[in-house]
Write an enzyme that holds these catalytic residues in place. Structure first.
Site, PDB file in Angstrom:
ATOM      1  N   TYR B  95      41.890  43.646  32.711  1.00  0.00           N
ATOM      2  CA  TYR B  95      40.924  42.554  32.595  1.00  0.00           C
ATOM      3  C   TYR B  95      40.898  42.001  31.166  1.00  0.00           C
ATOM      4  CZ  TYR B  95      39.003  43.850  37.178  1.00  0.00           C
ATOM      5  OH  TYR B  95      38.840  44.119  38.522  1.00  0.00           O
ATOM      6  N   TYR B 472      35.605  38.518  41.925  1.00  0.00           N
ATOM      7  CA  TYR B 472      34.312  38.955  41.381  1.00  0.00           C
ATOM      8  C   TYR B 472      34.394  39.193  39.875  1.00  0.00           C
ATOM      9  CZ  TYR B 472      35.033  43.993  40.386  1.00  0.00           C
ATOM     10  OH  TYR B 472      35.416  45.197  39.834  1.00  0.00           O
ATOM     11  N   ARG B 473      35.615  39.153  39.337  1.00  0.00           N
ATOM     12  CA  ARG B 473      35.832  39.520  37.935  1.00  0.00           C
ATOM     13  C   ARG B 473      37.280  39.166  37.650  1.00  0.00           C
ATOM     14  NH1 ARG B 473      35.564  45.977  36.758  1.00  0.00           N
ATOM     15  NH2 ARG B 473      35.740  45.995  34.489  1.00  0.00           N
TER      16      ARG B 473
HETATM   17  C1  LIG Z   1      44.358  52.514  36.840  1.00  0.00           C
HETATM   18  C2  LIG Z   1      43.094  51.727  36.649  1.00  0.00           C
HETATM   19  C3  LIG Z   1      42.103  51.814  37.586  1.00  0.00           C
HETATM   20  C4  LIG Z   1      40.914  51.102  37.434  1.00  0.00           C
HETATM   21  N1  LIG Z   1      39.918  51.278  38.345  1.00  0.00           N
HETATM   22  C5  LIG Z   1      38.738  50.662  38.188  1.00  0.00           C
HETATM   23  C6  LIG Z   1      37.675  50.919  39.082  1.00  0.00           C
HETATM   24  O1  LIG Z   1      37.788  51.764  39.955  1.00  0.00           O
HETATM   25  N2  LIG Z   1      36.508  50.251  38.927  1.00  0.00           N
HETATM   26  C7  LIG Z   1      36.335  49.365  37.902  1.00  0.00           C
HETATM   27  O2  LIG Z   1      35.248  48.802  37.777  1.00  0.00           O
HETATM   28  N3  LIG Z   1      37.318  49.116  37.024  1.00  0.00           N
HETATM   29  C8  LIG Z   1      38.517  49.742  37.126  1.00  0.00           C
HETATM   30  N4  LIG Z   1      39.510  49.517  36.198  1.00  0.00           N
HETATM   31  C9  LIG Z   1      39.302  48.493  35.162  1.00  0.00           C
HETATM   32  C10 LIG Z   1      38.680  48.993  33.832  1.00  0.00           C
HETATM   33  O3  LIG Z   1      39.577  49.860  33.180  1.00  0.00           O
HETATM   34  C11 LIG Z   1      37.302  49.654  33.987  1.00  0.00           C
HETATM   35  O4  LIG Z   1      36.407  48.747  34.584  1.00  0.00           O
HETATM   36  C12 LIG Z   1      36.675  50.127  32.675  1.00  0.00           C
HETATM   37  O5  LIG Z   1      35.523  50.878  32.961  1.00  0.00           O
HETATM   38  C13 LIG Z   1      36.281  48.998  31.735  1.00  0.00           C
HETATM   39  O6  LIG Z   1      36.331  49.448  30.410  1.00  0.00           O
HETATM   40  P1  LIG Z   1      35.072  50.040  29.623  1.00  0.00           P
HETATM   41  O7  LIG Z   1      34.271  50.853  30.552  1.00  0.00           O
HETATM   42  O8  LIG Z   1      35.611  50.678  28.408  1.00  0.00           O
HETATM   43  O9  LIG Z   1      34.230  48.720  29.257  1.00  0.00           O
HETATM   44  P2  LIG Z   1      34.414  47.779  27.984  1.00  0.00           P
HETATM   45  O10 LIG Z   1      35.827  47.414  27.848  1.00  0.00           O
HETATM   46  O11 LIG Z   1      33.729  48.358  26.821  1.00  0.00           O
HETATM   47  O12 LIG Z   1      33.551  46.530  28.458  1.00  0.00           O
HETATM   48  C14 LIG Z   1      33.976  45.609  29.425  1.00  0.00           C
HETATM   49  C15 LIG Z   1      33.515  44.198  29.034  1.00  0.00           C
HETATM   50  O13 LIG Z   1      32.095  44.112  29.092  1.00  0.00           O
HETATM   51  C16 LIG Z   1      31.592  43.361  27.992  1.00  0.00           C
HETATM   52  N5  LIG Z   1      30.794  44.262  27.135  1.00  0.00           N
HETATM   53  C17 LIG Z   1      31.078  45.570  26.896  1.00  0.00           C
HETATM   54  N6  LIG Z   1      30.145  46.110  26.113  1.00  0.00           N
HETATM   55  C18 LIG Z   1      29.251  45.144  25.835  1.00  0.00           C
HETATM   56  C19 LIG Z   1      28.046  45.132  25.102  1.00  0.00           C
HETATM   57  N7  LIG Z   1      27.588  46.238  24.515  1.00  0.00           N
HETATM   58  N8  LIG Z   1      27.347  43.985  25.034  1.00  0.00           N
HETATM   59  C20 LIG Z   1      27.797  42.876  25.666  1.00  0.00           C
HETATM   60  N9  LIG Z   1      28.933  42.830  26.396  1.00  0.00           N
HETATM   61  C21 LIG Z   1      29.654  43.962  26.490  1.00  0.00           C
HETATM   62  C22 LIG Z   1      32.793  42.817  27.260  1.00  0.00           C
HETATM   63  O14 LIG Z   1      33.087  41.543  27.754  1.00  0.00           O
HETATM   64  C23 LIG Z   1      33.891  43.805  27.625  1.00  0.00           C
HETATM   65  O15 LIG Z   1      35.165  43.214  27.573  1.00  0.00           O
HETATM   66  C24 LIG Z   1      40.733  50.227  36.323  1.00  0.00           C
HETATM   67  C25 LIG Z   1      41.755  50.142  35.375  1.00  0.00           C
HETATM   68  C26 LIG Z   1      42.915  50.895  35.531  1.00  0.00           C
HETATM   69  C27 LIG Z   1      43.963  50.797  34.493  1.00  0.00           C
END
Ligand SMILES: Cc1cc2nc3c(=O)[nH]c(=O)nc-3n(C[C@H](O)[C@H](O)[C@H](O)COP(=O)(O)OP(=O)(O)OC[C@H]3O[C@@H](n4cnc5c(N)ncnc54)[C@H](O)[C@@H]3O)c2cc1C
Lengths: 121, 516
Positions: B95, B472-473
């Site tokens: 994403y 949705y995203r």
């Molecule tokens: C193999 C694989 C499987 C995956 N499976 C899933 C899954 O099952 N479900 C799913 O949801 N995703 C999935 N993902 C996608 C993603 O990796 C996850 O959603 C992950 O949890 C997002 O990264 P993060 O939790 O570090 O959030 P971050 O990267 O920290 O945040 C995501 C976004 O939210 C916003 N944000 C974050 N923090 C703040 C803040 N404090 N204030 C304001 N805005 C903010 C920003 O726009 C940021 O880019 C997958 C990815 C891979 C590679």
């Protein structure tokens, strides 16, 4: 921001790694019966050990990433991979794994012995 | 290493202005928390999407450790008109990862704000700072013998609940729709004010994590997938560990069976027999978790149908593989298991597989772990399916009706195959919707394939859009195109809010297609 330097560094690291043995994948033996889930005892106390077990080995001992243990990989190359990521490997920031911890993790990987499953292949 | 003249600059910001902002940020945060060298920024630039790295090159990254520092950062950004891109754990793989939506933004990395402020084992709630990872929280619960379960996305260990929930991510337990299970947040606004949503504004309140709605307009939603503030605390609900847990898989042979599967599952889900965010994974998703594609096929284009048949036979996989679980007392689980068995029998096909059949074998094992909120990174196997580290999630929402999921499957397949790519897909089962998740995988080290993936993704969005389907995203390369699908009035309202809350447009310009 120079991308050239990033790729040339990784290229050097890749050549270094290529000299360090094969990158076989570990598909595990099928088992029947009960699933085992990790509990409290799986949590290491030491910070570097924790990164090694809960992060690196979650991919590198499960067949998701290539085997990196027991290959005498140079610590500098290991650190480059962790910081830059490469192709399917995600990159890790200093905020995620600080430099001191990464130094120790790289040492651990570099000096590790081959895991039992790898030796059997 | 540091070359101050070579920063990627945000649009309209001069090098002198940017340098001045960095100077102030160093004074506020300490020079060690203002990262500008190539080496330090490298991990923030690793993206998986088809956009070139340059488009998402950060100008710098800054690490804040307190609410006051976040306020200070936003003040400086307003003064010098330099935008920041907030991330919590920065693992938004597929994403946009940790890189900003547009070139030159300063990544505001909150990883060091990683306190587990409170876990209430009675009400089963947690209040967290943004840098907390799922692994950290999992360790905390285990070490303190607190019998609560997490719900995590597949990158579990290395991602975090705050970032995931703010992007409205999903997990696989009964608490899998994460934003539904969120309760109360603290937000630093662009003007430096600190808002607590829900009950959080009431002095001495102890219901901030207990009651979502508060009073008057419900605001939490506008701080998700948006750029109206920087979230510094988030409340979530945790699930009490049930006395019994029974994960299972149902394999179906034919691609067309998706219709039957969805019709069978919907009543089970709506009636809470199967309470979790179950998944219906296709053969390639299933196989990717355990083998590289090269084991059966060494071509470069779409994986041929015969090869998929061979994989199904030899690896013992279905065309579709349903993963679901039962939770409750042993008695409840037994009753519900009988209901599930009857429902599957009634379809006249489908093979039920339980823990007793597979033990620790993958991919059953990692699915069983995810459905109880355990840590596993097994799903990253997806990236060795074709290799090369390119991935974009195409995630259209579908009605939970068999005919609809089938229509979406056929359309996605047709478009992906036109570009030589694979339909690596799953449906995540919601109450009345399905998140149809397609991992558009490509070799990012091959410019030709990357360009094809880009065109393919553009077409997926537009062709689905023509039929009333939208995602949705989406990754940061396609946020504008996606925003357009939701209509002009929605875009105008989003912008009106942006102008009111962040008149200088310093928080994450471009997020969800929103600019000031
Ligand atoms: C193999 C694989 C499987 C995956 N499976 C899933 C899954 O099952 N479900 C799913 O949801 N995703 C999935 N993902 C996608 C993603 O990796 C996850 O959603 C992950 O949890 C997002 O990264 P993060 O939790 O570090 O959030 P971050 O990267 O920290 O945040 C995501 C976004 O939210 C916003 N944000 C974050 N923090 C703040 C803040 N404090 N204030 C304001 N805005 C903010 C920003 O726009 C940021 O880019 C997958 C990815 C891979 C590679």
């Amino acid at each position: 921001m120079s991308r050239k330097s990033k790729y040339s560094l990784l290229a050097v690291a890749l050549v270094a790694l290529a000299a360090c043995g094969s990158t076989s994948d570990t598909t595990q033996a099928p088992g029947k019966g009960k699933l085992t889930y990790l509990g409290k005892e799986s949590i290491p106390k030491d910070k570097a050990e924790m990164v090694f077990q809960q992060t690196c080995m979650a991919c590198h001992a499960t067949g998701v990433g290539p085997v990196i243990l027991g290959r005498d990989l140079p610590p500098e190359a290991i650190k480059l991979f962790v910081r830059h990521g490469n192709r399917a490997m995600p990159a890790f920031t200093e905020a995620m794994i600080d430099n001191e911890t990464l130094d120790r993790v790289a040492e651990m990987v570099s000096k590790s012995k081959a895991p039992a499953t790898q030796a059997a292949q | 290493m540091t070359d101050e003249t070579q920063h990627a600059l945000p649009q309209g910001v001069s090098p002198a202005q940017f340098e001045a902002a960095l100077g102030q940020l160093r004074a506020l945060l300490g020079p060690e928390n203002v990262l500008t060298s190539d080496e330090q920024l490298a991990p923030y630039t690793k993206v998986m999407m088809s956009d070139p790295d340059e488009k998402h090159m950060p100008g710098a990254a800054v690490l804040a450790t307190s609410v006051e520092q976040v306020q200070g950062v936003l003040k400086i950004c307003n003064q010098f008109k330099t935008p920041v891109w907030p991330i919590s754990t920065g693992r938004n793989f597929g994403y946009g990862s940790a890189a900003p939506g547009t070139r030159g933004q300063i990544v505001l990395d909150l990883k060091h704000m990683n306190k587990i402020i409170e876990v209430d084992p009675v009400l089963c709630t947690a209040l967290l700072e943004p840098g907390v990872t799922y692994q950290q929280l999992w360790n905390y619960l285990k070490e303190n013998d607190i019998p609560l379960w997490l719900s995590c996305p597949a990158p579990s260990a290395i991602a975090g609940p705050v970032g995931n929930t703010l992007d409205r991510g999903v997990g696989y337990t009964p608490y899998g729709e994460h934003f539904m299970m969120q309760c109360g947040m603290e937000v630093v606004l662009a003007n430096g004010e600190v808002l607590r949503t829900g009950m959080g504004g009431v002095e001495k309140s102890n219901t901030w994590q207990a009651f979502k709605w508060g009073y008057g307009p419900y605001l939490d939603g506008i701080f998700t997938q948006s750029n109206y503030g920087v979230v510094t605390k988030l409340g979530i609900w945790l699930m009490p560990q049930p006395p019994a847990y029974k994960p299972f898989c149902i394999q179906y042979e034919d691609e067309g069976d998706i219709d039957t599967i969805v019709e069978m599952l919907r009543p089970l889900k709506l009636n809470n027999i199967v309470p979790n965010a179950a998944v219906i994974a296709n053969v390639m998703w299933e196989a990717a978790a355990v083998i590289p594609r090269s084991k059966y096929y060494d071509g470069t284009g779409t994986t041929p149908k015969e090869v998929l048949e061979e994989i199904k036979q030899k690896e013992g996989m279905g065309a579709w593989n349903v993963y679901a679980a039962l939770y409750g007392t042993p008695e409840q689980v037994e009753v519900n298991w009988n209901i599930v068995k009857k429902a599957v029998e009634a379809t006249g096909k489908g093979k039920l597989i339980t823990e007793e059949d597979t033990g620790d074998r993958e991919p059953f094992r990692y699915r069983a772990q995810l459905m109880k909120g355990d840590m596993t990174l097994q799903e990253f196997g997806l990236y060795r399916w074709r290799g090369g580290g390119g991935s974009m999630w195409f995630a259209p929402v579908s009605q939970a009706k068999g005919s609809e999921t089938k229509a979406q499957m056929e359309l996605a397949q047709e478009i992906l195959n036109e570009y030589g790519l694979d339909y690596v897909a799953e449906f995540i089962v919601g109450m009345r919707d399905m998140h149809h998740i397609v991992d558009v995988l490509f070799d990012r080290s091959d410019p030709g394939e990357t360009a094809r993936a880009h065109e393919c993704f553009t077409k997926l969005l537009s062709e689905f859009g023509k039929r009333g389907y939208a995602v949705y995203r989406v990754n940061t390369g396609f946020m504008e195109q996606t925003a357009d699908l939701y209509g002009k009035v929605k875009r105008d309202v989003d912008q009106t809010l942006k102008r009111a809350l962040d008149p200088n447009g310093i928080i994450a310009p471009g997020k969800s297609g929103i600019f000031v």
